[in-house]
Design an enzyme around this catalytic site. Structure first.
Site, PDB file in Angstrom:
ATOM      1  N   GLU A 188     -10.188   7.187  12.552  1.00 48.17           N
ATOM      2  CA  GLU A 188      -8.991   7.795  11.970  1.00 48.17           C
ATOM      3  C   GLU A 188      -8.926   9.304  12.236  1.00 48.17           C
ATOM      4  O   GLU A 188      -8.221  10.032  11.549  1.00 48.17           O
ATOM      5  CB  GLU A 188      -8.952   7.526  10.471  1.00 48.17           C
ATOM      6  CG  GLU A 188      -8.872   6.054  10.115  1.00 48.17           C
ATOM      7  CD  GLU A 188      -8.854   5.829   8.616  1.00 48.17           C
ATOM      8  OE1 GLU A 188      -7.825   6.096   7.981  1.00 48.17           O
ATOM      9  OE2 GLU A 188      -9.881   5.396   8.079  1.00 48.17           O
TER      10      GLU A 188
ATOM     11  N   SER B 166      -6.549   2.667   7.566  1.00 39.84           N
ATOM     12  CA  SER B 166      -5.350   2.811   8.391  1.00 39.84           C
ATOM     13  C   SER B 166      -4.950   1.524   9.097  1.00 39.84           C
ATOM     14  O   SER B 166      -4.331   1.561  10.161  1.00 39.84           O
ATOM     15  CB  SER B 166      -5.531   3.938   9.430  1.00 39.84           C
ATOM     16  OG  SER B 166      -5.614   5.183   8.789  1.00 39.84           O
TER      17      SER B 166
ATOM     18  N   TYR C  83       2.029   5.532  10.914  1.00 36.82           N
ATOM     19  CA  TYR C  83       1.909   6.908  11.382  1.00 36.82           C
ATOM     20  C   TYR C  83       2.833   7.303  12.532  1.00 36.82           C
ATOM     21  O   TYR C  83       2.945   8.478  12.837  1.00 36.82           O
ATOM     22  CB  TYR C  83       0.463   7.177  11.812  1.00 36.82           C
ATOM     23  CG  TYR C  83      -0.529   6.968  10.702  1.00 36.82           C
ATOM     24  CD1 TYR C  83      -0.523   7.785   9.578  1.00 36.82           C
ATOM     25  CD2 TYR C  83      -1.455   5.935  10.756  1.00 36.82           C
ATOM     26  CE1 TYR C  83      -1.425   7.590   8.544  1.00 36.82           C
ATOM     27  CE2 TYR C  83      -2.363   5.741   9.728  1.00 36.82           C
ATOM     28  CZ  TYR C  83      -2.340   6.568   8.628  1.00 36.82           C
ATOM     29  OH  TYR C  83      -3.242   6.367   7.604  1.00 36.82           O
TER      30      TYR C  83
ATOM     31  N   ARG D  37      -5.052   6.378  -3.992  1.00 32.11           N
ATOM     32  CA  ARG D  37      -3.898   5.500  -3.817  1.00 32.11           C
ATOM     33  C   ARG D  37      -4.363   4.055  -3.784  1.00 32.11           C
ATOM     34  O   ARG D  37      -5.402   3.739  -3.190  1.00 32.11           O
ATOM     35  CB  ARG D  37      -3.166   5.834  -2.521  1.00 32.11           C
ATOM     36  CG  ARG D  37      -1.706   5.413  -2.502  1.00 32.11           C
ATOM     37  CD  ARG D  37      -1.076   5.596  -1.135  1.00 32.11           C
ATOM     38  NE  ARG D  37      -1.447   4.503  -0.245  1.00 32.11           N
ATOM     39  CZ  ARG D  37      -2.027   4.665   0.941  1.00 32.11           C
ATOM     40  NH1 ARG D  37      -2.317   5.876   1.383  1.00 32.11           N
ATOM     41  NH2 ARG D  37      -2.324   3.623   1.691  1.00 32.11           N
TER      42      ARG D  37
ATOM     43  N   ASP E  63      -3.092   0.087  -2.904  1.00 34.82           N
ATOM     44  CA  ASP E  63      -2.088  -0.762  -2.265  1.00 34.82           C
ATOM     45  C   ASP E  63      -2.096  -2.132  -2.929  1.00 34.82           C
ATOM     46  O   ASP E  63      -3.169  -2.683  -3.235  1.00 34.82           O
ATOM     47  CB  ASP E  63      -2.380  -0.909  -0.771  1.00 34.82           C
ATOM     48  CG  ASP E  63      -2.329   0.431  -0.040  1.00 34.82           C
ATOM     49  OD1 ASP E  63      -1.579   1.312  -0.495  1.00 34.82           O
ATOM     50  OD2 ASP E  63      -3.046   0.581   0.964  1.00 34.82           O
TER      51      ASP E  63
ATOM     52  N   GLU F  75      -6.365  -2.893  -1.716  1.00 31.61           N
ATOM     53  CA  GLU F  75      -7.451  -1.964  -1.421  1.00 31.61           C
ATOM     54  C   GLU F  75      -7.181  -0.612  -2.050  1.00 31.61           C
ATOM     55  O   GLU F  75      -6.063  -0.323  -2.506  1.00 31.61           O
ATOM     56  CB  GLU F  75      -7.676  -1.816   0.079  1.00 31.61           C
ATOM     57  CG  GLU F  75      -6.500  -1.280   0.854  1.00 31.61           C
ATOM     58  CD  GLU F  75      -6.788  -1.237   2.358  1.00 31.61           C
ATOM     59  OE1 GLU F  75      -7.083  -0.138   2.854  1.00 31.61           O
ATOM     60  OE2 GLU F  75      -6.711  -2.299   3.013  1.00 31.61           O
TER      61      GLU F  75
ATOM     62  N   ASN G 153      -7.644   3.700  -1.628  1.00 34.39           N
ATOM     63  CA  ASN G 153      -7.812   4.818  -0.696  1.00 34.39           C
ATOM     64  C   ASN G 153      -8.262   6.025  -1.498  1.00 34.39           C
ATOM     65  O   ASN G 153      -7.510   6.536  -2.334  1.00 34.39           O
ATOM     66  CB  ASN G 153      -6.494   5.128   0.013  1.00 34.39           C
ATOM     67  CG  ASN G 153      -5.987   3.959   0.827  1.00 34.39           C
ATOM     68  OD1 ASN G 153      -6.281   3.852   2.014  1.00 34.39           O
ATOM     69  ND2 ASN G 153      -5.226   3.070   0.213  1.00 34.39           N
TER      70      ASN G 153
ATOM     71  N   GLY H  19      -3.834   9.737   3.164  1.00 37.33           N
ATOM     72  CA  GLY H  19      -3.246  10.597   4.179  1.00 37.33           C
ATOM     73  C   GLY H  19      -2.341  11.657   3.590  1.00 37.33           C
ATOM     74  O   GLY H  19      -1.742  11.482   2.527  1.00 37.33           O
TER      75      GLY H  19
END
Length: 308
Positions: free
Chosen positions: A19, A147, A213, A252, A254, A267, A269, A273
């Protein structure tokens, strides 16, 4: 809070992970925000100078914008603990857990939090048995990658082995997860604040690296379309999931909502990002917090004693 109170801030970005390119963009955005606010900030890529180079900079605190392994998995956090440098985000344990999708699931399952069933795969796996256990379609993903790198949606038994080998290019551990049909949401957490949920809609149907992205066709629905009660339920579930792994500062989660209205955790984070396509800045802006203010709020979590 004055800019001087932060002292010298090192923004860590780049690194060696898959990443790296996303991390460089996140770090550049964070660094620019700090400079605009008059903070004594310097960017640093550990891939070029290692920890010794960071020590030479003698920062008072570190803003971690390193995504993936070597920055988000607890190794960097452990090094900063030994150096006695305060840093943004979660500590060693939560970072390591959050990077391991399988063990994150173990924790969530032990606490009764809803997350799709999954199992590890091996090169010589009984593919028919995997399909019998998890059903079709299913998701195949690297255990320690972010990602959406190396992730595939598998619709048939014959594609399962190929999906395993694709994921194995990114990680020695690969898992298969039951597919949840429905709408995808993400919830950002900032200290004790649950930021507005975002519903992610991808015209192609799969929120992969390109959709995250690069593509300008991915839709981010804010408000997310849930009722106030349902959004509050999702937010509390995501906060519980974050706290379950020991998450701190910001992060974060998801999640998916199935066709019957149930939420499923996918999952976590721990270093989300911070690019122009990223979700935390979008959610914060909807809550009235612009990018510069968001960066300072994250940095504020490093004030006080170093993490232990």
């Amino acid at each position: 809070m004055t800019a001087r109170a932060y002292g010298r801030v090192a923004v860590l970005y780049g690194g060696h992970s898959a990443e790296r390119e996303v991390s460089l963009k996140s770090g550049a955005a964070v660094l620019s925000a700090l400079e605009r606010q008059g903070v004594d900030a310097v960017g640093y890529d550990p891939a070029k100078g290692g920890l010794s180079g960071l020590e030479t900079l003698a920062p008072d605190r570190v803003f971690i914008a390193l995504h993936g392994r070597g920055g988000e998995d607890g190794t960097l956090q452990g090094a900063l603990e030994l150096l006695g440098i305060p840093y943004t985000g979660s500590g060693v344990l939560a970072s390591a857990l959050g990077m391991d999708k399988q063990r994150t699931k173990f924790v969530w399952q032990a606490l009764g939090l809803p997350t799709p069933a999954a199992r590890l795969l091996e090169a010589d796996a009984d593919w028919d048995a995997v399909v019998a256990e998890l059903g079709l379609p299913l998701i195949v993903k690297p255990v320690h990658e972010g990602s959406t790198l190396g992730i595939s949606i598998v619709d048939g038994r014959d594609a399962l082995e190929a999906a395993y080998h694709e994921a194995a290019r990114f990680d020695a551990k690969v898992m298969a997860e039951r597919f949840v049909a429905g709408k995808e949401y993400t919830v950002s957490l900032l200290g004790d604040t649950i930021l507005p949920a975002i519903r992610v809609e991808v015209p192609g149907g799969f929120y992969d690296y390109e959709a995250k992205y690069v593509s300008n066709e991915t839709l981010y629905h804010l408000p997310c379309g849930l009722s106030s009660a349902d959004e509050a339920t999702l937010g509390e579930l995501c906060r519980d999931a974050f706290e379950a792994i020991g998450g701190e500062g910001w992060g974060r989660i998801d999640a998916m909502r199935d066709e019957r209205g149930g939420f499923w955790l996918l999952e976590v984070n721990t270093v989300p990002g911070m690019t122009d396509h990223s979700l935390v800045p979008q959610s914060a802006a909807h809550a009235g917090l612009d990018f510069d203010a968001l960066v300072l709020r994250i940095l504020d979590t490093t004030l006080g004693l170093p993490k232990r």
